[in-house]
Design an enzyme around this catalytic site. Structure first.
Site, PDB file in Angstrom:
ATOM      1  N   LYS A 280       1.183  -1.118  -0.200  1.00 49.71           N
ATOM      2  CA  LYS A 280      -0.018  -0.209  -0.300  1.00 49.71           C
ATOM      3  C   LYS A 280       1.089   0.867   0.231  1.00 49.71           C
ATOM      4  O   LYS A 280       2.047   1.180   0.304  1.00 49.71           O
ATOM      5  CB  LYS A 280      -0.975  -0.413   1.114  1.00 49.71           C
ATOM      6  CG  LYS A 280      -2.213  -0.805   1.519  1.00 49.71           C
ATOM      7  CD  LYS A 280      -2.923  -1.076   2.493  1.00 49.71           C
ATOM      8  CE  LYS A 280      -4.295  -1.432   2.672  1.00 49.71           C
ATOM      9  NZ  LYS A 280      -4.996  -1.200   1.538  1.00 49.71           N
ATOM     10  N   ARG A 354     -10.585 -11.528   1.440  1.00 55.96           N
ATOM     11  CA  ARG A 354     -11.531 -12.211   0.354  1.00 55.96           C
ATOM     12  C   ARG A 354     -10.271 -13.729   1.118  1.00 55.96           C
ATOM     13  O   ARG A 354     -10.918 -15.210   1.217  1.00 55.96           O
ATOM     14  CB  ARG A 354     -12.285 -12.096  -0.561  1.00 55.96           C
ATOM     15  CG  ARG A 354     -10.462 -11.710  -1.402  1.00 55.96           C
ATOM     16  CD  ARG A 354     -10.742 -11.514  -2.939  1.00 55.96           C
ATOM     17  NE  ARG A 354     -10.736  -9.874  -2.661  1.00 55.96           N
ATOM     18  CZ  ARG A 354     -11.335  -8.679  -3.436  1.00 55.96           C
ATOM     19  NH1 ARG A 354     -10.956  -9.053  -4.440  1.00 55.96           N
ATOM     20  NH2 ARG A 354     -11.391  -7.435  -2.403  1.00 55.96           N
TER      21      ARG A 354
HETATM   22  N1  BES Z   1      -8.503  -3.961   3.993  1.00 57.33           N
HETATM   23  C1  BES Z   1      -7.838  -3.353   3.211  1.00 57.33           C
HETATM   24  C2  BES Z   1      -9.658  -2.769   3.139  1.00 57.33           C
HETATM   25  C3  BES Z   1      -9.984  -1.235   3.119  1.00 57.33           C
HETATM   26  C4  BES Z   1      -9.664   0.509   2.115  1.00 57.33           C
HETATM   27  C5  BES Z   1     -10.620  -1.353   4.364  1.00 57.33           C
HETATM   28  C6  BES Z   1      -9.661   1.304   2.465  1.00 57.33           C
HETATM   29  C7  BES Z   1     -10.649   0.363   4.950  1.00 57.33           C
HETATM   30  C8  BES Z   1     -10.243   1.588   3.858  1.00 57.33           C
HETATM   31  C9  BES Z   1      -8.263  -5.101   1.599  1.00 57.33           C
HETATM   32  O1  BES Z   1      -7.519  -6.228   2.518  1.00 57.33           O
HETATM   33  C10 BES Z   1      -8.046  -4.168   0.932  1.00 57.33           C
HETATM   34  O2  BES Z   1      -6.796  -3.693   0.607  1.00 57.33           O
HETATM   35  N2  BES Z   1      -8.348  -4.568  -0.289  1.00 57.33           N
HETATM   36  C11 BES Z   1      -8.253  -3.537  -1.838  1.00 57.33           C
HETATM   37  C12 BES Z   1      -8.864  -4.550  -2.594  1.00 57.33           C
HETATM   38  C13 BES Z   1      -8.163  -4.380  -3.645  1.00 57.33           C
HETATM   39  C14 BES Z   1      -6.528  -4.895  -4.110  1.00 57.33           C
HETATM   40  C15 BES Z   1      -8.860  -6.108  -4.939  1.00 57.33           C
HETATM   41  C16 BES Z   1      -8.495  -2.505  -1.949  1.00 57.33           C
HETATM   42  O3  BES Z   1     -10.266  -1.475  -1.680  1.00 57.33           O
HETATM   43  O4  BES Z   1      -8.151  -1.678  -2.437  1.00 57.33           O
HETATM   44 MN    MN Z   2      -5.916  -5.456   1.784  1.00 58.64          MN
END
Ligand code: BES
Ligand code: MN
Ligand code: ZN
Length: 504
Positions: A280, A354
């Site tokens: 990230k 997921r």
């Molecule tokens: N934990 C994150 C989702 C999230 C994002 C929670 C912002 C709270 C605030 C999750 O694991 C994630 O990183 N999801 C990705 C999925 C994508 C790579 C398909 C996302 O939402 O960007």
């Molecule tokens: Mn994630």
């Protein structure tokens, strides 16, 4: 670290406002209240209330506050809390008014307060006792502080509720409210904790202690047991971390409950989500310490279900791991095999929630659950779709989704259904595996949900995406910044309402 929440002693009385002995009396007021309703209050305040109303200083907008001294009453001071307009009234307004009052009281150094339930809202007495107790307890919470210079916190020691009505119903409502308030705070405390203090192992230990104290049966699966069970998706995510994964399994088996239904609650327990190799951006990465909010909600709800002796069997499954980019981390392009034999091509290691949910749903099914609800901070796309105050509901059949939605309404957790049409499935097709773990930007919250659905078998299933609702960015009168404890009360209301499940 300073303590973050405390449960005040709560008593219920049926006297008039003027006879309640306390430091601060909280009185909820409607925008369209007539001064006749407030006549006695106005004279006790020496005309202050009417004057403030006339000047427009206090309009009784939702959660607006007005403090005044009163003479001739046993309490020296009164705080009016706005309820807004009568036609918009819901019992959640009352819950939030209680939290607003509690937070404001503590800010002013008050340790003993009372809240008046208005007799003209149509909320029955048991329900009023419940929501007022919940609201007050949720207001007796602060984010943990590691600041060494903080002055000691002010906590409410005692809260008196003025509620009139059926005594047995009031007692039941009060008990529910106390447990729900406490368990909401427990989930908030856990979600607020930094990733270095709440690692998967520590989370599992804390969960085991909470569960034992609540009378739940608890089983902690370590990395060896997880490997024996072939949970390849969870193990894949855990590979990038020095911290071993855990799966916490909680069981509520009330004496005399029928063999079915069995409610399966699954909560995402990523104690820190760096994104893995698909790392990230640095900005806001610190927020990802709350990526176990779903797991905390399931733990807290299971403990409430046990303490309240909900008349339904429940199983909680919480997969816990970090998602880190270590040298042995899983990589984009890797193919993982899940415990139930399905293969997944990893296109983005940041879509880890997921994956861990997939194995956890399979495990819950193997334990004989008949109904599934999973809770997860799953997608940023859900935040884009619904914002920061509404949880996304995904699931099938519609009647089960509606059941969860109604529970969330009773709980004061906002949630709304989203579509799960099969058409979206082609978005996460893989050339080489049963499916890929991402489906691109369009419909991102839906493809995330549909991935999880692949592991729900044929069971009724609801997925709650709390990515937006788990954490409050801005302070509100009824909600400080930080973890919200969303979904805890929804899950408990769902379990308590088991007798209505077949009836939709
Ligand atoms: N934990 C994150 C989702 C999230 C994002 C929670 C912002 C709270 C605030 C999750 O694991 C994630 O990183 N999801 C990705 C999925 C994508 C790579 C398909 C996302 O939402 O960007
Ligand atoms: Mn994630
Ligand atoms: Zn995540």
């Amino acid at each position: 670290m300073q303590t973050v929440h405390r449960t005040p002693a709560i008593a219920v009385v049926a006297t008039t406002s003027r006879d309640i002995q306390t430091e601060l009396l909280i009185i909820p007021i409607f925008e369209d209240d007539t001064l006749q309703d407030e006549a006695e209050l106005d004279s006790a305040s020496g005309g202050e209330v009417a004057a403030a109303r006339a000047r427009g200083e206090f309009k009784a907008k939702p959660f607006e506050l007005f403090f005044t001294a009163v003479r001739g009453w046993k309490a020296p001071r009164v705080a009016l809390v706005g309820l807004g307009s009568r036609k918009d009234f819901t019992d959640d307004r009352l819950r939030r008014a209680a939290t607003t009052g509690a937070l404001a009281a503590r800010q002013r150094g008050v340790t003993r307060m009372a809240i008046i339930d208005r007799r003209d809202t149509g909320v029955d007495a048991g329900r009023a006792a419940q929501v007022l107790a919940e609201g007050a307890i949720v207001g007796n919470f602060d984010g943990a502080s590691y600041r060494t210079t903080d002055p000691p916190r002010v906590w409410l020691e005692s809260v008196t509720l003025r509620v009139t009505g059926d005594a047995a119903a009031v007692k039941r409502g009060l008990e529910r409210g106390q447990v729900l308030g406490e368990c909401t705070n427990l989930a908030r405390e856990l979600a607020n904790e930094p990733g270095n203090t709440l690692t998967p192992r520590v989370f599992a230990e804390r969960a085991a202690a909470v569960a034992a104290a609540a009378g739940l049966t608890v089983d902690v699966l370590d990395e060896a047991r997880i490997a024996e069970l072939n949970m390849g998706l969870l193990l894949g995510v855990a590979r990038g971390s020095q911290e071993p994964p855990r799966v916490v399994v909680l069981r509520h088996q009330p004496a005399g409950a029928p063999g079915a239904p069995v409610l399966g609650l699954i909560g995402k327990g990523i104690t820190f989500d760096a994104g893995g190799i698909s790392i990230k951006p640095a900005e806001n990465m610190d927020k990802m310490k709350d990526d176990m909010s779903g797991g905390a909600a399931v733990l807290a709800a299971m403990s409430a279900v046990s303490r309240l002796q909900a008349p339904v069997r429940c199983v909680g499954v919480i997969p816990m791991t970090e998602n880190m980019p270590g040298g042995r981390a899983f990589k984009p392009g890797d193919v993982l095999a899940s415990a139930d034999g399905k293969t997944v091509e990893v296109l983005n290691t940041d879509a880890e929630g997921r994956l861990v949910l997939g194995d956890a749903l399979w495990y819950a099914r193997s334990l004989g659950v008949t109904h599934l609800v999973d809770v997860a901070t799953l997608t940023g796309a859900c935040v884009v779709a619904l914002g920061k105050t509404t949880t996304g509901l995904f699931g099938t059949p519609d009647s089960w989704v509606e059941q969860v939605r109604r529970a969330s309404e009773r709980a004061g957790d906002r949630s709304w259904p989203m579509p799960v049409f099969d058409d979206y499935k082609e978005l996460f097709k893989s050339e080489i595996a049963d499916f890929a773990n991402t489906g691109g930007r369009a419909g991102g919250a839906i493809t995330g949900a549909l991935f999880v659905k692949e592991f729900a078998g044929d069971l009724p299933w609801v997925h709650m995406d709390i990515a937006g609702t788990a954490w409050a960015e801005d302070a509100k009168p009824y909600q400080p910044k930080g973890a919200t404890g969303v979904a805890v009360r929804t899950l408990v209301e769902l379990a308590l309402g088991v007798d209505t499940w077949g009836k939709l």
